[in-house]
Design an enzyme around this catalytic site. Structure first.
Site, PDB file in Angstrom:
ATOM      1  N   ARG A 121      -7.066   5.341   6.053  1.00 11.94           N
ATOM      2  CA  ARG A 121      -6.240   5.253   4.822  1.00 11.94           C
ATOM      3  C   ARG A 121      -5.555   6.237   4.405  1.00 11.94           C
ATOM      4  NH1 ARG A 121      -7.320   1.031  -0.255  1.00 11.94           N
ATOM      5  NH2 ARG A 121      -6.823  -0.123   1.401  1.00 11.94           N
ATOM      6  N   HIS A 148       0.560  -2.057   5.539  1.00  7.35           N
ATOM      7  CA  HIS A 148      -0.836  -2.473   5.263  1.00  7.35           C
ATOM      8  C   HIS A 148      -1.072  -3.768   6.345  1.00  7.35           C
ATOM      9  CE1 HIS A 148      -4.817  -2.550   3.670  1.00  7.35           C
ATOM     10  NE2 HIS A 148      -4.342  -3.130   2.472  1.00  7.35           N
ATOM     11  N   GLN A 151      -4.383  -6.060   5.998  1.00  8.81           N
ATOM     12  CA  GLN A 151      -4.178  -7.249   5.085  1.00  8.81           C
ATOM     13  C   GLN A 151      -3.365  -8.405   5.287  1.00  8.81           C
ATOM     14  OE1 GLN A 151      -5.376  -6.826   1.460  1.00  8.81           O
ATOM     15  NE2 GLN A 151      -4.711  -9.235   1.680  1.00  8.81           N
ATOM     16  N   ASP A 239       2.339  -8.123  -5.626  1.00 10.48           N
ATOM     17  CA  ASP A 239       1.404  -7.069  -5.514  1.00 10.48           C
ATOM     18  C   ASP A 239       1.510  -6.122  -6.748  1.00 10.48           C
ATOM     19  OD1 ASP A 239      -0.332  -4.959  -4.588  1.00 10.48           O
ATOM     20  OD2 ASP A 239       0.758  -4.253  -3.114  1.00 10.48           O
ATOM     21  N   CYS A 278      -2.939  -9.287  -2.623  1.00  9.92           N
ATOM     22  CA  CYS A 278      -3.899  -8.394  -2.050  1.00  9.92           C
ATOM     23  C   CYS A 278      -5.181  -8.039  -2.889  1.00  9.92           C
ATOM     24  CB  CYS A 278      -3.276  -7.580  -1.028  1.00  9.92           C
ATOM     25  SG  CYS A 278      -2.519  -6.060  -2.233  1.00  9.92           S
ATOM     26  N   ARG A 306     -10.632 -10.675   4.268  1.00  8.73           N
ATOM     27  CA  ARG A 306     -10.386  -9.390   4.997  1.00  8.73           C
ATOM     28  C   ARG A 306     -11.600  -9.042   6.035  1.00  8.73           C
ATOM     29  NH1 ARG A 306      -7.482  -5.300   2.321  1.00  8.73           N
ATOM     30  NH2 ARG A 306      -7.976  -4.353   4.497  1.00  8.73           N
TER      31      ARG A 306
HETATM   32  N1   CP Z   1      -6.480  -5.204  -0.669  1.00 12.86           N
HETATM   33  C1   CP Z   1      -6.908  -3.875  -0.441  1.00 12.86           C
HETATM   34  O1   CP Z   1      -6.517  -3.086   0.532  1.00 12.86           O
HETATM   35  O2   CP Z   1      -7.993  -3.718  -1.262  1.00 12.86           O
HETATM   36  P1   CP Z   1      -8.537  -2.043  -1.315  1.00 12.86           P
HETATM   37  O3   CP Z   1      -7.613  -1.103  -1.809  1.00 12.86           O
HETATM   38  O4   CP Z   1      -9.846  -2.257  -2.208  1.00 12.86           O
HETATM   39  O5   CP Z   1      -8.966  -1.682  -0.058  1.00 12.86           O
HETATM   40  N1  NVA Z   2       0.586  -1.731  -2.529  1.00 12.49           N
HETATM   41  C1  NVA Z   2      -0.884  -1.359  -2.893  1.00 12.49           C
HETATM   42  C2  NVA Z   2      -1.663  -2.167  -2.143  1.00 12.49           C
HETATM   43  C3  NVA Z   2      -3.238  -1.825  -2.688  1.00 12.49           C
HETATM   44  C4  NVA Z   2      -4.215  -2.490  -1.618  1.00 12.49           C
HETATM   45  C5  NVA Z   2      -0.930   0.054  -2.735  1.00 12.49           C
HETATM   46  O1  NVA Z   2      -0.624   0.722  -1.952  1.00 12.49           O
HETATM   47  O2  NVA Z   2      -1.780   0.674  -3.674  1.00 12.49           O
END
Ligand code: CP
Ligand code: NVA
Length: 320
Positions: A121, A148, A151, A239, A278, A306
């Site tokens: 990440r 992402h 997701q 989102d 998400c 997930r």
């Molecule tokens: N939706 C998602 O990726 O959640 P987290 O940020 O908790 O991993």
């Molecule tokens: N768009 C959000 C998604 C979190 C899972 C972010 O990047 O923070």
């Protein structure tokens, strides 16, 4: 005479490395196979049958690197590895020598000698690409500023649980044209469904992705009118208005306030339409509590999926 044994990573990699970097980078047939594997993983439950496990999983280790917080991605990948029969090591970026200037190129090559896959990440998408360039094991995108994809594999599974195959379906994305929206755009092209994006023009998704979708013949449209985008769709997705790493909170909230998903907006969707997010969600901002906690919401199935999607992605990357 001493002979040099090739390192484990190069000896066991006769075929191309299966990175899971983005949905647009993977052929449609393979993506369909991943989603079908996700459905099969869910049906099979905690004890993944041998037929669904990749070869050598009992000795396999996944390293997970987090430059940003995570609940779902961290826990679902960890549990997914355990249920497949392997193990995982979660690391915060601050624990690694990259935090003190060690190049990613060296880190990726070192990790490739110890473990079997890397899930990352990252703040910047370039970091992910740098890992993939130098790793000799699969690299998985666990969210970047650009996309992402894990997701959206889970989201497609979730859509299909209520509406059947997503091919030919109609999905509306309402709100920020962010990283999750980009993976939805990639998916619309690869899975063959209509995606209508409604975003404030200042927060439109990357124009290059829209151009790509159109050039590929995808049915991806963009408007600033949420009511128009949602009309007759089977699924409404939104989102957070402020993604991790973004600082212009006040401006974003102002621009995005007409894009809040509430009961009135959901009424414009088709009968039986579902609502997806998400998570984490902010009730009273991008979505009303009545929608998020209401009968059309499938957000907790989506979060559960997930785990099943992660098992499928890992199995695919490790050779299933
Ligand atoms: N939706 C998602 O990726 O959640 P987290 O940020 O908790 O991993
Ligand atoms: N768009 C959000 C998604 C979190 C899972 C972010 O990047 O923070």
């Amino acid at each position: 005479m001493l002979t040099r044994t090739p390192p484990k990573s190069s000896r066991s990699r006769a075929r191309a490395i299966r990175h899971f970097l983005d949905i647009d980078q993977i052929p449609a047939g393979e993506l369909r196979r991943i989603v079908d594997m996700g459905h099969a993983m869910k049906k099979a439950g905690k004890r993944v049958p041998k037929a669904l496990r990749p070869k050598g999983i009992a000795d396999a280790v996944l390293v997970m690197i987090f430059e940003k917080p995570s609940t779902r991605t961290r826990v679902s990948f960890d549990v997914a590895m355990r249920q497949l029969g392997g193990e995982s090591i979660p690391l915060n970026h601050s624990d690694l020598q990259t935090n003190r200037g060690e190049p990613i190129s060296d880190t990726a090559r070192v990790l490739s000698r110890y473990v079997d896959a890397i899930m990352l990440r990252a703040n910047k998408h370039e970091t992910l690409l740098e890992y993939a360039k130098y790793a000799t094991i699969p690299v998985i995108n666990g969210l970047t500023d650009m996309s992402h994809p894990c997701q959206v594999i889970a989201d497609i599974m979730t859509y299909e649980e209520t509406h059947g195959p997503i091919k030919g379906g109609k999905v509306a994305w309402v709100g920020d044209g962010n990283n999750v929206a980009v993976s939805w755009m990639h998916a619309a092209v690869r899975f063959g469904f209509e995606l209508r994006l409604a975003c404030p023009p200042q927060l439109n998704p990357d124009a290059k992705v829209l151009e790509w979708a159109r050039a590929e013949g995808g049915r991806v449209t963009l408007t600033d009118d949420a009511a128009e985008a949602v009309k007759g769709t089977d699924c409404v997705v939104t989102d957070t208005w402020v993604s991790m790493g973004q600082s212009d909170e006040k401006r974003r909230k102002q621009l995005l306030s007409p894009y809040a998903v509430d009961d009135d907006l959901m009424k414009r969707a088709a009968k039986g339409a579902i609502f997806m997010h998400c998570l984490p969600a902010y009730r009273g901002l991008e979505v009303s509590a009545s929608v998020l906690d209401g009968p059309q919401s499938v957000v907790f199935d989506e979060a559960e999926n997930r785990l099943h999607a992660q098992k499928a992605i890992l199995a695919w990357c490790l050779g299933a």
